[in-house]
Design a protein around this motif. Sequence first.
Motif, PDB file in Angstrom:
ATOM      1  N   GLY A   1      -8.609   9.314  -6.119  1.00 20.53           N
ATOM      2  CA  GLY A   1      -7.279   9.986  -6.671  1.00 20.53           C
ATOM      3  C   GLY A   1      -7.137  11.401  -6.339  1.00 20.53           C
ATOM      4  N   THR A   2      -5.718  11.954  -6.357  1.00 18.12           N
ATOM      5  CA  THR A   2      -5.452  13.307  -6.190  1.00 18.12           C
ATOM      6  C   THR A   2      -5.296  13.797  -7.618  1.00 18.12           C
ATOM      7  N   ALA A   3      -4.027  13.838  -8.090  1.00 14.21           N
ATOM      8  CA  ALA A   3      -3.783  14.080  -9.499  1.00 14.21           C
ATOM      9  C   ALA A   3      -4.434  13.500 -10.537  1.00 14.21           C
TER      10      ALA A   3
ATOM     11  N   ALA B   1      13.748   7.973  -2.516  1.00 17.84           N
ATOM     12  CA  ALA B   1      12.375   7.696  -2.854  1.00 17.84           C
ATOM     13  C   ALA B   1      11.468   9.185  -3.222  1.00 17.84           C
ATOM     14  N   PHE B   2      11.970  10.335  -2.902  1.00 14.72           N
ATOM     15  CA  PHE B   2      11.074  11.552  -3.014  1.00 14.72           C
ATOM     16  C   PHE B   2      12.389  12.697  -3.199  1.00 14.72           C
ATOM     17  N   ASP B   3      11.759  13.803  -4.087  1.00 12.09           N
ATOM     18  CA  ASP B   3      12.632  14.978  -4.210  1.00 12.09           C
ATOM     19  C   ASP B   3      11.845  16.180  -3.595  1.00 12.09           C
TER      20      ASP B   3
ATOM     21  N   LEU C   1       8.144   1.759 -10.682  1.00 12.62           N
ATOM     22  CA  LEU C   1       7.231   1.849 -12.014  1.00 12.62           C
ATOM     23  C   LEU C   1       5.821   2.348 -11.595  1.00 12.62           C
ATOM     24  N   GLN C   2       5.545   3.102 -10.528  1.00 10.93           N
ATOM     25  CA  GLN C   2       4.229   3.472 -10.308  1.00 10.93           C
ATOM     26  C   GLN C   2       3.580   3.971 -11.571  1.00 10.93           C
ATOM     27  N   GLY C   3       4.143   4.655 -12.480  1.00 10.29           N
ATOM     28  CA  GLY C   3       3.649   5.043 -13.595  1.00 10.29           C
ATOM     29  C   GLY C   3       3.107   4.255 -14.348  1.00 10.29           C
TER      30      GLY C   3
ATOM     31  N   HIS D   1       3.310  12.167 -12.938  1.00 11.99           N
ATOM     32  CA  HIS D   1       4.796  11.441 -12.393  1.00 11.99           C
ATOM     33  C   HIS D   1       4.068  10.466 -11.349  1.00 11.99           C
ATOM     34  N   CYS D   2       4.429   9.301 -11.429  1.00  7.46           N
ATOM     35  CA  CYS D   2       4.270   8.178 -10.449  1.00  7.46           C
ATOM     36  C   CYS D   2       2.784   7.838 -10.501  1.00  7.46           C
ATOM     37  N   ASN D   3       2.272   7.566  -9.311  1.00 12.66           N
ATOM     38  CA  ASN D   3       0.759   7.354  -9.310  1.00 12.66           C
ATOM     39  C   ASN D   3       0.125   8.075  -8.018  1.00 12.66           C
ATOM     40  N   ALA D   4      -0.662   9.131  -8.531  1.00 15.34           N
ATOM     41  CA  ALA D   4      -1.461   9.891  -7.558  1.00 15.34           C
ATOM     42  C   ALA D   4      -2.820   9.542  -7.959  1.00 15.34           C
TER      43      ALA D   4
ATOM     44  N   VAL E   1       0.910  -1.340  -0.019  1.00 16.14           N
ATOM     45  CA  VAL E   1       0.008  -0.154   0.142  1.00 16.14           C
ATOM     46  C   VAL E   1       1.144   1.269   0.110  1.00 16.14           C
ATOM     47  N   ARG E   2       0.480   2.250  -0.644  1.00 15.98           N
ATOM     48  CA  ARG E   2       1.433   3.314  -1.065  1.00 15.98           C
ATOM     49  C   ARG E   2       0.766   4.678  -1.421  1.00 15.98           C
ATOM     50  N   GLY E   3       1.386   5.686  -1.335  1.00 13.79           N
ATOM     51  CA  GLY E   3       0.712   6.934  -1.575  1.00 13.79           C
ATOM     52  C   GLY E   3       0.209   7.544  -0.300  1.00 13.79           C
ATOM     53  N   ALA E   4       0.432   8.859  -0.187  1.00  9.09           N
ATOM     54  CA  ALA E   4       0.413   9.755   1.085  1.00  9.09           C
ATOM     55  C   ALA E   4      -1.005   9.340   1.773  1.00  9.09           C
ATOM     56  N   PRO E   5      -2.118   9.666   1.159  1.00  7.29           N
ATOM     57  CA  PRO E   5      -3.354   9.426   1.815  1.00  7.29           C
ATOM     58  C   PRO E   5      -3.915   8.155   1.910  1.00  7.29           C
TER      59      PRO E   5
ATOM     60  N   ALA F   1       7.321  17.774  -1.632  1.00  9.02           N
ATOM     61  CA  ALA F   1       7.959  16.688  -1.565  1.00  9.02           C
ATOM     62  C   ALA F   1       7.151  15.671  -2.317  1.00  9.02           C
ATOM     63  N   ASN F   2       7.611  15.103  -3.310  1.00 10.05           N
ATOM     64  CA  ASN F   2       6.924  14.216  -4.224  1.00 10.05           C
ATOM     65  C   ASN F   2       7.915  13.160  -4.537  1.00 10.05           C
ATOM     66  N   LYS F   3       7.377  11.989  -5.282  1.00 11.58           N
ATOM     67  CA  LYS F   3       8.062  10.991  -5.879  1.00 11.58           C
ATOM     68  C   LYS F   3       9.320  11.562  -6.633  1.00 11.58           C
ATOM     69  N   ILE F   4      10.489  10.775  -6.667  1.00 12.61           N
ATOM     70  CA  ILE F   4      11.723  11.098  -7.278  1.00 12.61           C
ATOM     71  C   ILE F   4      11.620  11.409  -8.536  1.00 12.61           C
TER      72      ILE F   4
ATOM     73  N   GLY G   1       0.940  14.452  -7.741  1.00 15.71           N
ATOM     74  CA  GLY G   1       0.444  14.438  -6.393  1.00 15.71           C
ATOM     75  C   GLY G   1       1.596  14.940  -5.521  1.00 15.71           C
ATOM     76  N   ALA G   2       1.419  14.639  -4.077  1.00 19.84           N
ATOM     77  CA  ALA G   2       2.509  15.150  -3.162  1.00 19.84           C
ATOM     78  C   ALA G   2       2.248  14.367  -2.121  1.00 19.84           C
ATOM     79  N   ASP G   3       3.579  13.980  -1.235  1.00 21.86           N
ATOM     80  CA  ASP G   3       3.683  13.352  -0.062  1.00 21.86           C
ATOM     81  C   ASP G   3       3.695  14.369   0.960  1.00 21.86           C
ATOM     82  N   ARG G   4       4.223  15.526   1.028  1.00 20.99           N
ATOM     83  CA  ARG G   4       4.384  16.485   1.970  1.00 20.99           C
ATOM     84  C   ARG G   4       4.683  18.177   1.263  1.00 20.99           C
TER      85      ARG G   4
ATOM     86  N   ALA H   1       6.742   4.162  10.370  1.00 23.73           N
ATOM     87  CA  ALA H   1       6.787   3.353   9.108  1.00 23.73           C
ATOM     88  C   ALA H   1       7.499   3.617   7.775  1.00 23.73           C
ATOM     89  N   ARG H   2       7.113   4.940   7.507  1.00 25.12           N
ATOM     90  CA  ARG H   2       7.820   5.560   6.312  1.00 25.12           C
ATOM     91  C   ARG H   2       7.927   7.240   6.734  1.00 25.12           C
ATOM     92  N   PRO H   3       8.903   7.817   6.460  1.00 18.09           N
ATOM     93  CA  PRO H   3       9.227   9.072   7.043  1.00 18.09           C
ATOM     94  C   PRO H   3       8.635  10.202   6.174  1.00 18.09           C
TER      95      PRO H   3
END
Length: 346
Positions: A166-168, A310-312, A193-195, A154-157, A44-48, A244-247, A233-236, A87-89
């Motif tokens: 979804g967000t994006a 994992a992010f930039d 390869l989330q995209g 980019h990635c999967n949002a 399971v992944r994606g901020a929300p 901050a979002n996927k690299i 999308g965004a993670d923070r 669990a993830r930062p």
Amino acid sequence: MIPTLYWQDDVVMILDQRKLPARTTFIACRDMKRVIYCIKTLAVRGAPAIGVAAAMGLVLAAKAVKLKDPAKWAERFRAQAEVMRAARPTAVNLGWAVDRMLALVAGAPEDPAERLALLRRESEMMLAEDVAINRAMGRHGAKLVPKRATILTHCNAGSLATGGYGTALGVVRAAAEAGKQIKVIADETRPLLQGARLTAWEMVDEGIPVAVAVDGAVGALMSKGLVDLCVVGADRIAANGDVANKIGTFNVALQARRHGVPFYVAAPLSTVDMDTPSGDLIPIEERDPAEVLAFAGSRAAPGAEALNPAFDVTPNDLVSAIITEVGVLRPPFNRSLAAAKAQSLT
Ligand SMILES: CSC[C@H]1O[C@H](OP(=O)(O)O)[C@H](O)[C@@H]1O
């Protein structure tokens, strides 16, 4: 759309996104440890989605704490909540969900059954709220989309990164639902390869034309005029609007600015972290080098190391607007974000 995660009696069922698109399988989580495993391995992944999974995992933790003394029970639950938080930062939604459950416990009834029922209902509300928030975000974002547009993401949002819609990709869905002629370019998004695996799968399922491109193609595609806008999308999101979002997102934003392509970020207000003043203070998850060194049956040269952030962070001056459930926020983001958060309860 297949659910990202759901309750089945007292078990948290999590769609194993590592297996998509080839296989649709669910992981049955009967304890918090199993939910944390799913978060850490990106089942399971994606901020929300991570936030909702954390809330559900804490319901399982609450059930497992058998201490009768309310104070001792609460102390043990708080300790479990901090294990979940770690669990993830990077995705702030994880900490936001943990804090929301901790706040609930602080005022919860001492009766174990009532307390557990309250936590369970909160996790279900969080899941339902997330879908409603994404639909509202999609409606706001769709107004930014021309009648005919190719949207690069980019990635999967998408639905898979959230409780649903979804967000994006919520913006993409809402634009298509509004009758706009939409095509999507999905960056494959190495290393996982989330995209190519997840965004493309969602768009095919929706009947929205999608083309996968390697991450390095973004500049060339924009230079040929093949991209009308970007939505990610965004993670923070820091208080100043750094994202901050996927690299690889930063590279997309740089190319968008170079080519005059609007670059939008779609995220719920729960992803905005007013306690983090700027993007340089956002913790960036460094993942296993093996994710980079091995790819589709081939391997990097033996002896080579790997860098796998994992992010930039995309500086706020490269962001055209931030699409949220309360509307489209424009620069200066330190002011528009603060005003939106002040009006919201998140
Ligand atoms: C709607 S948030 C999606 C966000 O999360 C992804 O990261 P990961 O797949 O590692 O959880 C990526 O940054 C997406 O934009």
